[in-house]
Design an enzyme around this catalytic site. Structure first.
Site: not given
Ligand SMILES: Cc1cc2nc3c(=O)[nH]c(=O)nc-3n(C[C@H](O)[C@H](O)[C@H](O)COP(=O)(O)OP(=O)(O)OC[C@H]3O[C@@H](n4cnc5c(N)ncnc54)[C@H](O)[C@@H]3O)c2cc1C
Length: 553
Positions: A271, A335, A237, A370, A225, A112, A227, A240
């Protein structure tokens, strides 16, 4: 009154990992504005980084991460992540995670960006999907109260302690308070501040805005960031992993341009470096209709289908490209937000009772840039740590009585009933365009000043939103309006922090200050909301094992 020992806001990987870490005798509530498995984590593609190979080491992972962060990451936080990640991966495996395997039957790891060793564990190119479903199973087993399709509108702070949240049940529009001895924000990122992004429509940064409004500082929000590889126009997306598996980037002259910008790591530089290079190629006229080309043909159909099945499908569906036969046009796109709610190594924010983990938090492992694969690892390792420490806090705390939610209900009713003014989409579109135009990959003072002024002129328009739906049941227009308030707050924070940082570091590139400036800017930006407006403060970066050095790939 409904109360929990620990209330978790957000049911993505960070929130669910936190829930599973909390001892079973404690009463946990977990809220999500969508069903947990639709959280953005489910979209993660390429993988998750941990030094689990015998020839690898957590020290090497740490070095790569510090270098990737352009030395803005806090090294104590990075050390914790890199040291604890292998154990956390094994725990996921024990829970049943079906990681892809190598020929010897071990968890396979791919290359990566910015990594000195192939360290990214993966489940084909659907890693997030696999992990979210795994943790959802664990969550059900743990028996927490899941408030799915509930929206948190504000945090409740009494006697200087966060003791709950005001929530809107999207199903019936009812506004009420949920009490808790400890509250964890795990609300994910804010890509939707920008017009086009790889992020789901739900990534509106609500949790960061909730904390900011409660007086908690947001850290390093200027670092957004881009991407390198997102599909033209849609921003979808392309992982990577495509370059990790050996994909090349070409310009319109057929040159593999990364050889010029990062002679050693080429397409697998960090990135920020690859995105800037692609942007420069496009701006200097060597692009193809605003894109550069990602070429996977030499990998062959079999390998593409085995390692990158989703990318194959996405390219076919959204760009009409058969990856075995043609390169796909891609462009850098928004991203991830490196910054977020300031926390310490145990997820504690400066507000007692309030914790944060995952993309909405900034313990600072990512600093100014990141590395791919580190965000998922952060959700798991820091999700677990934050769940553990919030549980300890709650065991010693008492539930503080909650105030009436009358005022909050009236505020929401006023928005819901508003019928004169502009469409939400028009205002949001303008915020997104301003951010894209003035706070993109390359930034400069005059442009950013203009951008800040434009944002100021958009702000009053939020007071005149016209909703078509004034009802209570599944009023998604109301949710959209509330999300726009989050987006507006964060746009201002990102813009102000970016304008003030007069150097180039990681993802923050200033054409008027093109060099990193450790003498003046080796420090975190903290943004506070005050009655008189936004206030910036700065705080030193924690350096431990990895001495400052120039960054080259
Ligand atoms: C397309 C894509 C691909 C990615 N691929 C990778 C990868 O391969 N490797 C890597 O390391 N990272 C990757 N990332 C980044 C990584 O996936 C995210 O940073 C990470 O999954 C975020 O997880 P989280 O639990 O912090 O938030 P999230 O999974 O975004 O969850 C947020 C939660 O908060 C809740 N929420 C938000 N606001 C409210 C509110 N006001 N009231 C109630 N609930 C609320 C939502 O409903 C959800 O349940 C990727 C990101 C994207 C967009």
């Amino acid at each position: 009154m409904t109360t929990h020992d620990v209330l978790i806001i957000g049911a993505g990987l960070a929130g669910m990992r936190a829930a599973v870490a909390i001892p079973a005798h404690l009463n946990v509530g977990i809220i999500s504005k969508v069903h947990p498995v639709r959280s953005h984590s489910v979209a993660a593609e390429g993988g998750i980084n941990a030094a689990i190979h015998p020839d690898d080491s957590w020290e090497a992972h740490m070095y790569d991460t510090v270098k990737g962060s352009d030395w803005l990451g806090d090294q104590d936080a990075i050390e914790v992540l890199c040291q604890e990640a292998p154990q956390d991966i094994h725990r996921l495996e024990q829970m049943g995670a079906l990681f892809s395997r190598d020929a010897a039957g071990r968890i396979a790891q791919r290359n990566f960006g910015g990594l000195g060793f192939p360290r990214t564990c993966y489940v084909a190119d659907r890693t997030g999907h696999a992990l979210v479903h795994l943790l959802y199973e664990q969550l059900l087993k743990r028996n927490a109260t899941v408030y799915e399709e509930w929206y948190v509108t504000s945090l409740i702070v009494q006697e200087g302690v966060c003791c709950g949240a005001t929530v809107l049940n999207i199903r019936d529009g009812e506004v009420s308070a949920i009490g808790a001895k400890a509250v964890i924000l795990a609300t994910g990122g804010c890509g939707r501040v920008y017009k086009i992004s790889t992020n789901g429509l739900i990534n509106t940064g609500d949790g960061m805005a909730l904390a900011y409004r409660a007086g908690v500082p947001l850290q390093d929000m200027e670092f957004i960031q881009f991407h390198p590889t997102t599909l033209k126009e849609t921003g979808i997306l392309i992982t990577e992993g495509a370059r990790g598996e050996g994909g090349y980037l070409f310009n319109s002259r057929g040159e593999r341009f990364m050889e010029k910008y990062a002679p050693k790591m080429k397409e697998l530089a960090s990135r920020d470096v690859v995105s800037r290079a692609a942007y420069q190629e496009i701006m200097e006229g060597r692009g193809v209709e605003g894109c550069v080309m990602l070429d996977l043909r030499h990998l062959g159909k079999k390998k593409i289908l085995e390692k990158l099945p989703q990318i194959w499908e996405l390219s076919q569906t959204y760009a009409g490209v058969n990856l075995a036969e043609a390169p796909v046009p891609i462009t850098p796109g928004v991203h991830y937000v490196m910054g977020g709610i300031k926390t310490n190594l145990w997820g504690e924010t400066p507000l007692p009772g309030l914790y944060a983990a995952g993309e909405c938090a900034s313990v600072s492992v990512h600093g100014a840039n990141r590395l791919g694969g580190n965000a998922l690892m952060e959700t798991i390792t820091y999700g677990r740590r934050t769940g553990t420490s919030a549980a300890e806090f709650s065991a010693k705390a008492k539930q503080i009585p909650l105030p009436d939610v009358k005022e909050e209900r009236a505020r929401i009713d006023a928005i819901r009933l508003s019928s004169k003014g502009e469409k939400i989409g028009a205002v949001w579109g303008d915020v997104g365009s301003i951010m894209a135009d003035y706070f993109g990959i390359v930034r400069a003072k005059d442009r950013m000043k203009e951008g800040v002024q434009q944002l100021q002129s958009v702000r009053p328009r939020l007071l005149n939103l016209a909703l078509m739906d004034h009802g209570h049941i599944f009023n998604m227009e109301l949710i959209e309006a509330l999300q726009l308030y989050s987006v507006m707050d964060l746009a201002e924070v990102i813009a102000t922090a970016a304008l003030h940082r007069e150097e180039s570091r990681g993802a923050h590139f200033r054409s008027d200050f093109p060099k990193r400036d450790d003498t003046h800017w080796l420090k975190h930006t903290l943004s506070y909301k005050t009655e008189t407006g936004l206030r910036l403060e700065y705080q030193p970066v924690t350096l431990t094992r990895v001495p400052l050095a120039e960054r080259a790939y």
